[in-house]
Design a protein around this motif. Sequence first.
Motif, mmCIF file in Angstrom:
data_model
loop_
_atom_site.group_PDB
_atom_site.id
_atom_site.type_symbol
_atom_site.label_atom_id
_atom_site.label_comp_id
_atom_site.label_asym_id
_atom_site.label_seq_id
_atom_site.Cartn_x
_atom_site.Cartn_y
_atom_site.Cartn_z
ATOM 1 N N ARG A 175 12.645 4.041 -3.559
ATOM 2 C CA ARG A 175 11.358 3.897 -4.230
ATOM 3 C C ARG A 175 11.514 3.274 -5.608
ATOM 4 O O ARG A 175 12.525 3.447 -6.284
ATOM 5 C CB ARG A 175 10.696 5.268 -4.396
ATOM 6 C CG ARG A 175 10.154 5.858 -3.131
ATOM 7 C CD ARG A 175 9.658 7.276 -3.362
ATOM 8 N NE ARG A 175 8.778 7.337 -4.527
ATOM 9 C CZ ARG A 175 8.309 8.479 -5.045
ATOM 10 N NH1 ARG A 175 8.662 9.632 -4.512
ATOM 11 N NH2 ARG A 175 7.514 8.458 -6.085
ATOM 12 N N LYS A 211 0.829 -1.208 0.000
ATOM 13 C CA LYS A 211 0.000 0.000 0.000
ATOM 14 C C LYS A 211 0.867 1.263 0.000
ATOM 15 O O LYS A 211 0.586 2.226 -0.720
ATOM 16 C CB LYS A 211 -0.931 -0.007 1.218
ATOM 17 C CG LYS A 211 -2.068 -1.022 1.113
ATOM 18 C CD LYS A 211 -2.995 -0.939 2.318
ATOM 19 C CE LYS A 211 -4.165 -1.887 2.170
ATOM 20 N NZ LYS A 211 -5.097 -1.815 3.329
ATOM 21 N N LYS A 212 1.937 1.256 0.799
ATOM 22 C CA LYS A 212 2.824 2.423 0.839
ATOM 23 C C LYS A 212 3.541 2.607 -0.486
ATOM 24 O O LYS A 212 3.687 3.731 -0.988
ATOM 25 C CB LYS A 212 3.840 2.260 1.982
ATOM 26 C CG LYS A 212 3.228 2.416 3.363
ATOM 27 C CD LYS A 212 4.286 2.255 4.454
ATOM 28 C CE LYS A 212 3.684 2.392 5.839
ATOM 29 N NZ LYS A 212 4.692 2.203 6.910
ATOM 30 N N GLU A 213 4.009 1.507 -1.075
ATOM 31 C CA GLU A 213 4.685 1.594 -2.373
ATOM 32 C C GLU A 213 3.724 2.108 -3.442
ATOM 33 O O GLU A 213 4.103 2.899 -4.303
ATOM 34 C CB GLU A 213 5.219 0.218 -2.777
ATOM 35 C CG GLU A 213 6.378 -0.290 -1.950
ATOM 36 C CD GLU A 213 7.722 0.173 -2.487
ATOM 37 O OE1 GLU A 213 7.755 1.074 -3.354
ATOM 38 O OE2 GLU A 213 8.752 -0.366 -2.038
ATOM 39 N N TYR A 214 2.476 1.658 -3.390
ATOM 40 C CA TYR A 214 1.489 2.108 -4.369
ATOM 41 C C TYR A 214 1.221 3.604 -4.227
ATOM 42 O O TYR A 214 1.156 4.336 -5.229
ATOM 43 C CB TYR A 214 0.181 1.328 -4.221
ATOM 44 C CG TYR A 214 -0.914 1.857 -5.123
ATOM 45 C CD1 TYR A 214 -0.928 1.553 -6.485
ATOM 46 C CD2 TYR A 214 -1.898 2.698 -4.623
ATOM 47 C CE1 TYR A 214 -1.902 2.073 -7.322
ATOM 48 C CE2 TYR A 214 -2.876 3.218 -5.445
ATOM 49 C CZ TYR A 214 -2.884 2.901 -6.793
ATOM 50 O OH TYR A 214 -3.839 3.424 -7.613
ATOM 51 N N GLN A 215 1.078 4.075 -2.996
ATOM 52 C CA GLN A 215 0.836 5.500 -2.771
ATOM 53 C C GLN A 215 1.994 6.344 -3.298
ATOM 54 O O GLN A 215 1.792 7.397 -3.897
ATOM 55 C CB GLN A 215 0.607 5.758 -1.282
ATOM 56 C CG GLN A 215 -0.703 5.177 -0.761
ATOM 57 C CD GLN A 215 -0.812 5.205 0.757
ATOM 58 O OE1 GLN A 215 0.126 5.637 1.449
ATOM 59 N NE2 GLN A 215 -1.934 4.758 1.292
ATOM 60 N N ALA A 216 3.213 5.874 -3.065
ATOM 61 C CA ALA A 216 4.383 6.591 -3.566
ATOM 62 C C ALA A 216 4.445 6.531 -5.094
ATOM 63 O O ALA A 216 4.802 7.510 -5.756
ATOM 64 C CB ALA A 216 5.657 5.988 -2.966
ATOM 65 N N PHE A 217 4.092 5.390 -5.661
ATOM 66 C CA PHE A 217 4.103 5.195 -7.105
ATOM 67 C C PHE A 217 3.118 6.128 -7.799
ATOM 68 O O PHE A 217 3.390 6.654 -8.880
ATOM 69 C CB PHE A 217 3.749 3.736 -7.401
ATOM 70 C CG PHE A 217 3.624 3.396 -8.857
ATOM 71 C CD1 PHE A 217 4.714 3.460 -9.698
ATOM 72 C CD2 PHE A 217 2.405 2.989 -9.379
ATOM 73 C CE1 PHE A 217 4.600 3.135 -11.046
ATOM 74 C CE2 PHE A 217 2.280 2.661 -10.716
ATOM 75 C CZ PHE A 217 3.378 2.731 -11.549
ATOM 76 N N ILE A 235 10.533 3.375 -9.360
ATOM 77 C CA ILE A 235 10.063 4.374 -10.312
ATOM 78 C C ILE A 235 9.978 3.728 -11.684
ATOM 79 O O ILE A 235 10.974 3.220 -12.206
ATOM 80 C CB ILE A 235 11.017 5.591 -10.370
ATOM 81 C CG1 ILE A 235 11.170 6.202 -8.965
ATOM 82 C CG2 ILE A 235 10.502 6.623 -11.348
ATOM 83 C CD1 ILE A 235 12.220 7.293 -8.892
ATOM 84 N N GLU A 241 2.008 9.020 -6.565
ATOM 85 C CA GLU A 241 2.113 10.370 -6.016
ATOM 86 C C GLU A 241 2.015 11.425 -7.125
ATOM 87 O O GLU A 241 2.719 11.359 -8.138
ATOM 88 C CB GLU A 241 3.445 10.537 -5.275
ATOM 89 C CG GLU A 241 3.577 11.866 -4.547
ATOM 90 C CD GLU A 241 4.878 11.962 -3.772
ATOM 91 O OE1 GLU A 241 5.040 12.933 -3.029
ATOM 92 O OE2 GLU A 241 5.726 11.058 -3.906
#
Length: 222
Positions: free
Chosen positions: A203, A134-140, A205, A142
């Motif tokens: 992250r 979930k955190k990786e998705y939110q950062a992805f 990218i 952004e």
Amino acid sequence: MSKCMYCHERKGKRPCPALRGAICSQCCGTHRVVSIACHSDCVYLDTNVEYQQKRAGDQFEQERRAFYKELLEQSGDKAAEMFYFLEAVTFKHFHARSDAQDGDVIAAIQALRRSFSPIHVPEGMAPPFTEALKKEYQAFMEGEKPDTQLVSEVLDRGLTFITGFSGDGLRSKRFLNGLIGFLKGRHPDVAEKLTRLGATGGRIILPGGVPMEKQPARSVQG
């Protein structure tokens, strides 16, 4: 003595937890991990993890290619990019985890999928990978407004692909072995970058508009 649960021809001489019966030594040696969702604690599994990953990776490559072809044709580059992101996060998190199982990946994607549902369902303490995804998705995502319909479609298709490849073994790790073996064997540069990101917490990218099945080696930047 009962017949082999796989070929139904030769005598089954070895207990096979995945098939819930006996299997002949020839089928066990030929199809374990590749066509059978072997349990990680099976006494007949080879101890060489990299060998198991390579075998599963060869089969994974074929089924993955067909999956991406259909995904690109029906939903476009953005959908392929989204699923490649899921693969990258999964590799980053699990490439060095010998205790991981496909169920960990499936549960996390299911949880992410539920977050796009109009009906809110309260959840208890989430497993580590669920929170990480979930955190990786939110950062992805952004700075970008997500197309919830497309994301939901990709997650649904991805779950079907992953569960189908994993098989019905409760403790299967066939998908994880396949993904890790595929990236290490076919795209070692990507595997190396994701391993480095996992160690540093960097992250993931991905450039937009890239068909990930065609150009995966240029899709991850450290």
